[in-house]
Write an enzyme that holds these catalytic residues in place. Structure first.
Site, mmCIF file in Angstrom:
data_model
loop_
_atom_site.group_PDB
_atom_site.id
_atom_site.type_symbol
_atom_site.label_atom_id
_atom_site.label_comp_id
_atom_site.label_asym_id
_atom_site.label_seq_id
_atom_site.Cartn_x
_atom_site.Cartn_y
_atom_site.Cartn_z
ATOM 1 N N HIS A 12 -7.223 -5.304 -0.602
ATOM 2 C CA HIS A 12 -5.793 -5.003 -0.323
ATOM 3 C C HIS A 12 -5.389 -5.441 0.755
ATOM 4 O O HIS A 12 -4.217 -5.261 1.064
ATOM 5 C CB HIS A 12 -6.299 -3.116 0.058
ATOM 6 C CG HIS A 12 -5.328 -2.372 0.753
ATOM 7 N ND1 HIS A 12 -4.771 -1.612 -1.218
ATOM 8 C CD2 HIS A 12 -4.463 -2.312 1.264
ATOM 9 C CE1 HIS A 12 -4.138 -0.852 -0.452
ATOM 10 N NE2 HIS A 12 -4.007 -0.845 0.746
ATOM 11 N N ASP A 27 3.583 25.091 0.797
ATOM 12 C CA ASP A 27 4.485 24.547 -0.172
ATOM 13 C C ASP A 27 5.506 23.088 -0.025
ATOM 14 O O ASP A 27 6.550 23.126 0.620
ATOM 15 C CB ASP A 27 4.911 25.805 0.512
ATOM 16 C CG ASP A 27 5.756 25.666 2.263
ATOM 17 O OD1 ASP A 27 4.206 24.604 2.603
ATOM 18 O OD2 ASP A 27 6.397 26.005 2.654
ATOM 19 N N SER A 83 0.767 -1.177 -0.120
ATOM 20 C CA SER A 83 -0.271 -0.295 0.067
ATOM 21 C C SER A 83 0.950 1.027 -0.210
ATOM 22 O O SER A 83 2.204 1.137 -1.538
ATOM 23 C CB SER A 83 -1.021 -0.164 1.172
ATOM 24 O OG SER A 83 -1.698 1.476 1.574
#
Length: 866
Positions: free
Chosen positions: A840, A786, A533
C-alpha cells in the site's frame, strides 16, 4: 422587506450619472487595489456602521450580541465604545456614559426608521429560537423598550424593537447580499463567529415633499445609484439609494438583460410627521472620494463634529486627504440665487475613502497575501495567494487559501472553513508558471494533511515537477485547513449532535468541492489528479461530480470499492490481514511467543485494575496493542513492527518506556481524530442504488470480484462495522487467531495471535486519551442514517477521462478484487497495473517510478495492461 415588495408596480427609474459600479476584487496587490477603488467612479461601496448612543453597555451587549448574534470587536477595550460586528464588514457603535461622558447629557439615539439585518437560512432559524427564549426570559432587557414584534420562520422575517426603541427587521439574506457581504472583500477582527451576514438596509423616515430633493443630492453630489418609488400600500413617495459590495449594473448576457443587483441600500420614505434627529449617524465608504468631497464642500455640506474632532477635522482637500474621511450633517439643496444651500434633512454621514486605515474592504491580515474572489458554484469566495518563495533545490512554493462554505449543499450557508494548499513548481518554469498544467495531490486518510516537500525534492514530487505545477491540498480538517482536533471540536460545540452535524461535511463530497474551488481559483479549465489510498476515493467522487474538470486521474492503491457495502469491505480486508499476519510470523517466528507474552502481561495488568499507562495518556490494552497490525500493509512495516517488539520488556519484566513511546508513534488516532470518526462513514454511499444495482452497472465484472452477495443498502449506517465483522469471524470460528483470549491458553509458539489492520472500534474512546472526549460523537456518526451520496454510478460508467491505477495484489487496506470491479465500471479508459511488487506504500517507497509509469499509461505511452 415589505416596502420593497409592494412598490414594484409603480417604481419610477431615473438614470444616475454614468459610472462604473464597484468592482469585484481583482488580482492587484492590496495597495494598488485600494488606490484603484479610491479613484474609481462614484458609488456607495459599503454602508459600514450606524452610531447609536445608549445608556447601559450591559443592556446593549445583551441585545446586539446575545439576541442579534453580533460579536464585539476585540480591539475595543472596556473603556472604549463597543463596536459590535454585524457580519464580516458592518457594525453598530454603541457609546454609553461609561465610555463617553458627554452622552449623559446628549441622551440615547434612536434611528428614524427600520434597520434591516440579513442572516443565512440556518442562522435565521437559530435566531428565531433565541427570540423565543428571550421573549420568555428577557433578563436585563426586562423593563426596557425591548419587544419581539413578530417572527415568521417560514418566510424568514422577524421584527424586533431594541431596549432603546430602535426598530430592526431581521430577514433571510438574498443571494446578492450574501455574495456581496461575504464575497472576500475583508473581515473585521472578531467577526468570524458573528451570526448575521450583515446590515443590508437602513430606512429613514423623512418629511413629505423631500424625496425628490434627497434623490437629487445623492445623484448630483455623491453620484450614487438612485431609484424613486411610490409605495403601493401607503402611497408614500420614497427614494432607494443602492450600492454595497458586489454591486453590479445591468448587463446583456446571451441575448438577455441581467438586471442590476446590489447588496445594501439606504431607503428614504416620506411620512407625515417624522421624528426629529437625535444625533445618530451612519458611516459609509465611497468611490471617487476626492471629487465627492469637493462637491460637498462646494454645496456647503462639509461639517466638523466637535464630538469626533479627534477622528477627523476636515475643512479642505488637504485635511480630507490626511484623514481620508469627512462628515456632513445635512443633506442640502442646490445653492440658491444668494449662493446659499438650504437643508433638506439632517442625517450625519461619516464619509470614508477606501484608503482609510479602518477600511474592511480589503481584509487580508497577512501583507504577503492578496484576496481575489472567484465565482465558484454560483458564489464568490476569497482566494488568498501568498508571495512565491524560492526554496533550495530549484523549486518555488506558493501558499494558497480559500474561504469556503462548511456545507456546500446549502446555498445560504454562512459558516466557512479555511482550506489551504501549497503549490510547488520548478523555478525554471517561473516565467511560464501560468501556462503549466496543474497536478493536484489528494492524500490518504481520511484525516491526514498533504505531505510537506523534502529538500531536495525527491520521489513522486520530483517526477511531477518535470511537467506540472503541483498543488498539495490539505483536505478540510487537516494540516492548515481548519484542523479538526478533539479540543477544536469542543470549541465548536459541547453538544455531540452539533459536532456530528459539523463533521458530516468532511467526507469526499465536500473535499472534492473544495478541490474544484482551487481549480477555479487557479483559472484552469482542467487539472490532473493524483490520489493515494483515500485520495483515490476522492478522485472517484471528483469523477462523479466534475468529470469535465479532469484531464488525467491517477490512482495509487485507491480504486475505492464502489457499490460495495462496508460490511463486505471488512470481510475482505480481514482476510487480507489474516494472510499478512501469517507471512509476518513466517518471517519472524520468534515473535509468536513474544506477542503472546506482551498480551498476557497487558491482560494481567488490566484485570488487576492497574492497566499500563501510556506516556502521553491513555492505556495500553491487548486490543490497542493489536492495532499495531496497521503497519503490516507497508513495505517496511514488518521490520518496523519486529524491531519494536524485540525491545518490549525491561529486565524486571515490565514494559519499557521506549517501547511504549514507540507504540504511540505507530498510532495517530488521537492526534488525527477524523480517521477514527469518519473511517467507516467514507464507505457509506447514501445514494439510491442498492448493491445489486451498482454491480449490475458493470456488464462483465472481473471474475471473482464479488466476494460476497450482500444486499444491504449502501446508505445504511456502518454501525461499527469492523467491530461487528470481527465478532462474526470469531463467532463462526472460535479458534480464530483473531481471538486473542483463546490463543492465550497456550503461551508457547504453537499458535499465533493475529494483529488487526486499519479498522476502528468503539472501545478506542476508552483506550486513547483524547478520543474519550468524542465518544458520543463517534457513536452518532457510526449510526448516522442520512449520509448523502458520494459516487454517481452512471457518471462513472465508461468514463471519458483518462485514468491509470496502481493496484496492489495483496493490499490489506483497499481490496484488490473490489478495485478491479471499479476499474471495470470505469471502462476501457481506466488502465490498471496490478502487481505484488508494491504494498500500500508503493507511492512512498518508489514514487518516481510509480508516477512515471502511471503518467505513461494515462498518456498511452506504455501498454499496461499488455
Amino acid at each position: 422587506n415589505q416596502a420593497t415588495a409592494s412598490c414594484t408596480s409603480t417604481i419610477q427609474h431615473k438614470s444616475s450619472p454614468s459610472s462604473p459600479s464597484p468592482p469585484l476584487l481583482s488580482d492587484a496587490p492590496p495597495e494598488e487595489l485600494k488606490k484603484a477603488l479610491d479613484k474609481q467612479g462614484p458609488g456607495m461601496l459599503l454602508l459600514e456602521h450606524l452610531n447609536l448612543n445608549l445608556w447601559d453597555t450591559a443592556v446593549g451587549d445583551a441585545f446586539y450580541d446575545d439576541v442579534l448574534g453580533c460579536t464585539r470587536d476585540p480591539r475595543r477595550t472596556p473603556s472604549k465604545t463597543p463596536h459590535h460586528n454585524c457580519g464580516a464588514m458592518t457594525q453598530f457603535h454603541t457609546a454609553s456614559p461609561a465610555t463617553e461622558k458627554a452622552i449623559q447629557y446628549q441622551g440615547v439615539q434612536v434611528w428614524r426608521g427600520e434597520v434591516t439585518i440579513a442572516y443565512s437560512r440556518a442562522e435565521f432559524k437559530a435566531l428565531a429560537k433565541r427570540l423565543t427564549n428571550v421573549k420568555r426570559d428577557p433578563g436585563v432587557l426586562k423593563d426596557t423598550k425591548f419587544s419581539v414584534v413578530s417572527v415568521d420562520e417560514n418566510i424568514g422575517i422577524a421584527r424586533v424593537i431594541c431596549p432603546y426603541g430602535n426598530r430592526f427587521v431581521l430577514k433571510v439574506a438574498t443571494f446578492e447580499q450574501q455574495r456581496g457581504l461575504q464575497g472576500g472583500y475583508g473581515r473585521r477582527p472578531g467577526s468570524l463567529s458573528s451570526k448575521p451576514i450583515g446590515m443590508v438596509e437602513a430606512a429613514v423616515e423623512v418629511p413629505r415633499g423631500t424625496s425628490e430633493e434627497i434623490a437629487e443630492f445623492y445623484e448630483t453630489v455623491f453620484g450614487f445609484n438612485v431609484v424613486r418609488f411610490v409605495d403601493d400600500t401607503s402611497g408614500n413617495a420614497g427614494v432607494l439609494v443602492s450600492g454595497g459590495p458586489g454591486t453590479q449594473e445591468a448587463e446583456s448576457k446571451g441575448g438577455r438583460t441581467v438586471p442590476p443587483s446590489h447588496s445594501q441600500s439606504l431607503r428614504f420614505i416620506e411620512v407625515e410627521n417624522p421624528p426629529p434627529s437625535t444625533g445618530e449617524h451612519l458611516a459609509m465608504y465611497i468611490g471617487n472620494f476626492e471629487e465627492t468631497f469637493l462637491k460637498c464642500l462646494d454645496r456647503g455640506a462639509v461639517w466638523v463634529n466637535p464630538r469626533f474632532v479627534h477622528l477627523d477635522n476636515v475643512t479642505d482637500l488637504h485635511s480630507a486627504r490626511r484623514d481620508k474621511q469627512f462628515r456632513i450633517r445635512h443633506l442640502l439643496r442646490p445653492k440658491d440665487d444668494s449662493k446659499h444651500s438650504q437643508p433638506i434633512f439632517e442625517l450625519e454621514h461619516e464619509v470614508r475613502s477606501v484608503m482609510h486605515k479602518s477600511s474592511p474592504l480589503l481584509g487580508a491580515t497577512n501583507t504577503n497575501e492578496k484576496p481575489s474572489p472567484r465565482l465558484i458554484d454560483g458564489q464568490y469566495h476569497p482566494h488568498f495567494e501568498g508571495t512565491p518563495q524560492a526554496l533550495p533545490g530549484g523549486i518555488t512554493a506558493v501558499d494558497h487559501r480559500l474561504e469556503l462554505p462548511l456545507d456546500w449543499s446549502n446555498e445560504f450557508e454562512t459558516k466557512t472553513v479555511s482550506v489551504y494548499a501549497r503549490e510547488i513548481y520548478s523555478t525554471d518554469f517561473a516565467d511560464k508558471r501560468g501556462d503549466k498544467p496543474v497536478l493536484l495531490f489528494l492524500q490518504g486518510g481520511p484525516g491526514f494533511p498533504s505531505p510537506r516537500p523534502s529538500l531536495p525534492v525527491g520521489g513522486w514530487m520530483k517526477r511531477a515537477l518535470q511537467e506540472y505545477r503541483v498543488l498539495l491540498l490539505d483536505q478540510r480538517g487537516t494540516g492548515l485547513s481548519t484542523p479538526v482536533s478533539t479540543e477544536n471540536l469542543l470549541k465548536i460545540s459541547e453538544n455531540p449532535e452539533a459536532q456530528a452535524d459539523y463533521l458530516s461535511h468532511f467526507r469526499q463530497d465536500s473535499i472534492v468541492r473544495d478541490a474544484e474551488a482551487f481549480r477555479v481559483a487557479l483559472n484552469k479549465d482542467k487539472i490532473s489528479l493524483l490520489g493515494q489510498s483515500f485520495g483515490g476515493f476522492c478522485i472517484l467522487t471528483y469523477l462523479s461530480l466534475f468529470p469535465n474538470s479532469i484531464d488525467k486521474a491517477l490512482f495509487t492503491v485507491g480504486l475505492a470499492p464502489v457499490g460495495t457495502h462496508v460490511d463486505d469491505v471488512y470481510r475482505a480486508t480481514y482476510k487480507r490481514v489474516q494472510e499478512r499476519n501469517r507471512r509476518y510470523y513466517k518471517r519472524y517466528p520468534q515473535d509468536i511467543a513474544r506477542v503472546k507474552q506482551i498480551i498476557a502481561y497487558l491482560s494481567m495488568r488490566s484485570k488487576t485494575g492497574s492497566p499500563v499507562e501510556m506516556p502521553t495518556g491513555g492505556k495500553l490494552t491487548p486490543r490497542r496493542f493489536l492495532q499495531l497490525g496497521l503497519a503490516l500493509g507497508s513495505l517496511t512495516g514488518m521490520e518496523a513492527l519486529h524491531y519494536l517488539l524485540e525491545g518490549a520488556f525491561n529486565p524486571d519484566g515490565t514494559l519499557a518506556y521506549g517501547f511504549l513511546r514507540g507504540v504511540e508513534s505507530f498510532q495517530s488516532f488521537d492526534t488525527n481524530p477524523i480517521y477514527y470518526l469518519l473511517h467507516e462513514p467514507i464507505y457509506v454511499d447514501g445514494g439510491s442504488l442498492s448493491y445489486e444495482d451498482a454491480t449490475a452497472a458493470v456488464k462483465n465484472p472481473v471474475e471473482g470480484a464479488l466476494l460476497s452477495s450482500s444486499s444491504l443498502d449502501l446508505g445504511e449506517p456502518g454501525n461499527w462495522s469492523a467491530e461487528r465483522i470481527l465478532a462474526e469471524i470469531i463467532r463462526n470460528d472460535p479458534e480464530s487467531e483473531f481471538n486473542y483470549e483463546q490463543s492465550l491458553k497456550d503461551l508457547d509458539d504453537s499458535k499465533a495471535v493475529y494483529f488487526t489492520g486499519e479498522m476502528v472500534y468503539p472501545w478506542m474512546s476508552e483506550d486513547y486519551p483524547t478520543l474519550s472526549l468524542v465518544k458520543d460523537l463517534a457513536d452518532l456518526l457510526a449510526k448516522k442514517a442520512d449520509w448523502g451520496p458520494i459516487y454517481d454510478i452512471e457518471t462513472l460508467k465508461n468514463t471519458a477521462v483518462s485514468c491509470a491505477a496502481l493496484v496492489s495484489y495483496e493490499d490489506i487496506y483497499v481490496e484488490r478484487q473490489y478495485s478491479e470491479k471499479t476499474a471495470a465500471l470505469l471502462g476501457d479508459n481506466c488502465k490498471i497495473w496490478v502487481t505484488n511488487e508494491y504494498q500500500h506504500s508503493g507511492l512512498r517507497d518508489d514514487g518516481y517510478n510509480v508516477l512515471d509509469k502511471l503518467l505513461a499509461m494515462a498518456g498511452n505511452k506504455e501498454i499496461v495492461p499488455s
